[in-house]
Design a protein around this motif. Structure first.
Motif, PDB file in Angstrom:
ATOM      1  N   LEU A 154       6.646  -1.985  12.736  1.00 39.59           N
ATOM      2  CA  LEU A 154       7.167  -0.622  12.651  1.00 39.59           C
ATOM      3  C   LEU A 154       7.251  -0.181  11.193  1.00 39.59           C
ATOM      4  O   LEU A 154       6.893   0.948  10.845  1.00 39.59           O
ATOM      5  N   ARG A 155       7.707  -1.067  10.318  1.00 38.67           N
ATOM      6  CA  ARG A 155       7.803  -0.721   8.897  1.00 38.67           C
ATOM      7  C   ARG A 155       6.437  -0.340   8.336  1.00 38.67           C
ATOM      8  O   ARG A 155       6.321   0.608   7.550  1.00 38.67           O
ATOM      9  N   ALA A 156       5.391  -1.061   8.717  1.00 40.31           N
ATOM     10  CA  ALA A 156       4.044  -0.718   8.242  1.00 40.31           C
ATOM     11  C   ALA A 156       3.672   0.700   8.676  1.00 40.31           C
ATOM     12  O   ALA A 156       3.080   1.462   7.907  1.00 40.31           O
ATOM     13  N   ALA A 157       4.052   1.064   9.901  1.00 43.34           N
ATOM     14  CA  ALA A 157       3.776   2.415  10.384  1.00 43.34           C
ATOM     15  C   ALA A 157       4.598   3.444   9.619  1.00 43.34           C
ATOM     16  O   ALA A 157       4.085   4.501   9.236  1.00 43.34           O
ATOM     17  N   VAL A 158       5.864   3.155   9.385  1.00 45.57           N
ATOM     18  CA  VAL A 158       6.732   4.082   8.649  1.00 45.57           C
ATOM     19  C   VAL A 158       6.210   4.284   7.235  1.00 45.57           C
ATOM     20  O   VAL A 158       6.116   5.411   6.743  1.00 45.57           O
ATOM     21  N   ARG A 159       5.822   3.207   6.578  1.00 42.27           N
ATOM     22  CA  ARG A 159       5.312   3.353   5.206  1.00 42.27           C
ATOM     23  C   ARG A 159       3.995   4.132   5.189  1.00 42.27           C
ATOM     24  O   ARG A 159       3.737   4.900   4.274  1.00 42.27           O
ATOM     25  N   ALA A 160       3.170   3.970   6.210  1.00 46.42           N
ATOM     26  CA  ALA A 160       1.932   4.757   6.291  1.00 46.42           C
ATOM     27  C   ALA A 160       2.260   6.238   6.469  1.00 46.42           C
ATOM     28  O   ALA A 160       1.620   7.103   5.844  1.00 46.42           O
ATOM     29  N   LEU A 161       3.262   6.535   7.276  1.00 42.65           N
ATOM     30  CA  LEU A 161       3.646   7.936   7.480  1.00 42.65           C
ATOM     31  C   LEU A 161       4.346   8.502   6.238  1.00 42.65           C
ATOM     32  O   LEU A 161       4.181   9.678   5.923  1.00 42.65           O
ATOM     33  N   PHE A 162       5.088   7.668   5.518  1.00 43.57           N
ATOM     34  CA  PHE A 162       5.660   8.109   4.250  1.00 43.57           C
ATOM     35  C   PHE A 162       4.534   8.440   3.264  1.00 43.57           C
ATOM     36  O   PHE A 162       4.602   9.442   2.554  1.00 43.57           O
ATOM     37  N   ALA A 163       3.520   7.601   3.212  1.00 38.41           N
ATOM     38  CA  ALA A 163       2.380   7.859   2.324  1.00 38.41           C
ATOM     39  C   ALA A 163       1.714   9.182   2.693  1.00 38.41           C
ATOM     40  O   ALA A 163       1.315   9.958   1.813  1.00 38.41           O
ATOM     41  N   HIS A 164       1.620   9.446   3.984  1.00 36.32           N
ATOM     42  CA  HIS A 164       1.043  10.712   4.457  1.00 36.32           C
ATOM     43  C   HIS A 164       1.948  11.886   4.059  1.00 36.32           C
ATOM     44  O   HIS A 164       1.465  12.941   3.665  1.00 36.32           O
ATOM     45  N   ALA A 165       3.265  11.675   4.134  1.00 34.34           N
ATOM     46  CA  ALA A 165       4.221  12.746   3.839  1.00 34.34           C
ATOM     47  C   ALA A 165       4.237  13.126   2.364  1.00 34.34           C
ATOM     48  O   ALA A 165       4.535  14.278   2.039  1.00 34.34           O
ATOM     49  N   VAL A 166       3.936  12.218   1.460  1.00 31.88           N
ATOM     50  CA  VAL A 166       4.002  12.532   0.026  1.00 31.88           C
ATOM     51  C   VAL A 166       2.709  13.141  -0.509  1.00 31.88           C
ATOM     52  O   VAL A 166       2.633  13.495  -1.681  1.00 31.88           O
ATOM     53  N   ARG A 167       1.697  13.262   0.331  1.00 33.21           N
ATOM     54  CA  ARG A 167       0.451  13.875  -0.133  1.00 33.21           C
ATOM     55  C   ARG A 167       0.701  15.298  -0.604  1.00 33.21           C
ATOM     56  O   ARG A 167       1.552  15.966  -0.033  1.00 33.21           O
ATOM     57  N   PRO A 168       0.031  15.784  -1.600  1.00 32.66           N
ATOM     58  CA  PRO A 168      -1.134  15.211  -2.254  1.00 32.66           C
ATOM     59  C   PRO A 168      -0.798  14.140  -3.289  1.00 32.66           C
ATOM     60  O   PRO A 168      -1.694  13.616  -3.936  1.00 32.66           O
ATOM     61  N   GLY A 169       0.484  13.799  -3.448  1.00 31.14           N
ATOM     62  CA  GLY A 169       0.839  12.713  -4.346  1.00 31.14           C
ATOM     63  C   GLY A 169       0.316  11.392  -3.819  1.00 31.14           C
ATOM     64  O   GLY A 169       0.011  11.251  -2.625  1.00 31.14           O
ATOM     65  N   ALA A 203      -0.378   4.774  13.116  1.00 31.09           N
ATOM     66  CA  ALA A 203       1.030   4.730  12.704  1.00 31.09           C
ATOM     67  C   ALA A 203       1.887   5.569  13.643  1.00 31.09           C
ATOM     68  O   ALA A 203       2.972   5.146  14.062  1.00 31.09           O
ATOM     69  N   LEU A 204       1.403   6.761  13.987  1.00 31.57           N
ATOM     70  CA  LEU A 204       2.139   7.613  14.934  1.00 31.57           C
ATOM     71  C   LEU A 204       2.292   6.925  16.286  1.00 31.57           C
ATOM     72  O   LEU A 204       3.378   6.955  16.890  1.00 31.57           O
ATOM     73  N   ASP A 205       1.219   6.305  16.758  1.00 29.32           N
ATOM     74  CA  ASP A 205       1.287   5.597  18.045  1.00 29.32           C
ATOM     75  C   ASP A 205       2.331   4.486  18.008  1.00 29.32           C
ATOM     76  O   ASP A 205       3.096   4.307  18.958  1.00 29.32           O
ATOM     77  N   ARG A 206       2.374   3.732  16.917  1.00 25.67           N
ATOM     78  CA  ARG A 206       3.354   2.639  16.807  1.00 25.67           C
ATOM     79  C   ARG A 206       4.784   3.160  16.830  1.00 25.67           C
ATOM     80  O   ARG A 206       5.646   2.617  17.517  1.00 25.67           O
TER      81      ARG A 206
END
Length: 199
Positions: A67-82, A98-101
């Motif tokens: 779950l943490r791997a999915a959350v961190r992937a979604l955090f990475a998506h949320a900070v874009r374009p950073g 990540a969303l599926d998880r």
């Protein structure tokens, strides 16, 4: 220093922050063993559906790490374009996975409608987890959903100070780092880079 967040939102950020810099140029992971998860959960027991004396096992640890791997992937998506955190920039899950998880984990915790009605406002309905419906990973997934769908997501940033791998909430327009110590390291690194002698 991080803002105070509602329990749900704070849990999502806290979960992501179990991956951190180790102070020596590497990355530390607080959840490598069941004992690490036990310690982490017990420190947050008031916000999680766990029994007193909770002790993690290998299966629970794997579920939370996934779950943490999915959350961190979604955090990475949320900070874009950073840019995402350098800790996992090269191994992020694809956003649909990540969303599926997160959604699959959240589905394991049933919820019920909860009516609230404060003076001066109309009635409102929120969904609350079923009491004693306790699934740790599901509760953490609910926290991630609450955070990512809430207003704090707009303040989420990845710290890009040397050796830092944390996400943080930006408290003011000029904030660039998660903590003052990261800002100091970034300034020192820039100073050394400017004053390096050519070989």
């Amino acid at each position: 220093m991080q803002d105070a967040l509602p329990g749900d939102s704070r849990l999502a950020l806290d979960l992501a922050l179990t991956v951190r810099h180790d102070g020596h140029g590497g990355v530390a992971d607080d959840l490598t063993e069941p004992a690490g998860l036990t310690t982490w959960v017990r420190a947050r027991a008031a916000d999680l559906p766990v029994a007193p004396g909770y002790a993690a096992d290998a299966i629970g640890l794997t579920a939370v790490r996934d779950l943490r791997a999915a959350v961190r992937a979604l955090f990475a998506h949320a900070v874009r374009p950073g840019a995402p955190s350098p800790a996992d920039a090269d191994r992020l899950l694809p956003v649909p996975e990540a969303l599926d998880r997160v959604n699959a984990a959240a589905a394991r915790l049933p919820t019920v409608p909860f009516l609230h009605w404060t003076e001066g406002a109309g009635p409102g309905v929120h969904r609350r987890p079923v009491p004693d419906g306790g699934d740790l990973t599901a509760a953490l997934a609910h926290a991630a959903i609450a955070f990512l769908a809430g207003p704090d997501r707009q303040r989420l940033r990845a710290c890009h100070a040397p050796r830092c791998v944390r996400y943080f909430l930006k408290d003011h327009p000029r904030q660039e780092w998660c903590e003052p110590s990261c800002g100091n390291r970034a300034r020192v690194a820039r100073h050394h880079e400017r004053h390096r002698r050519p070989s």
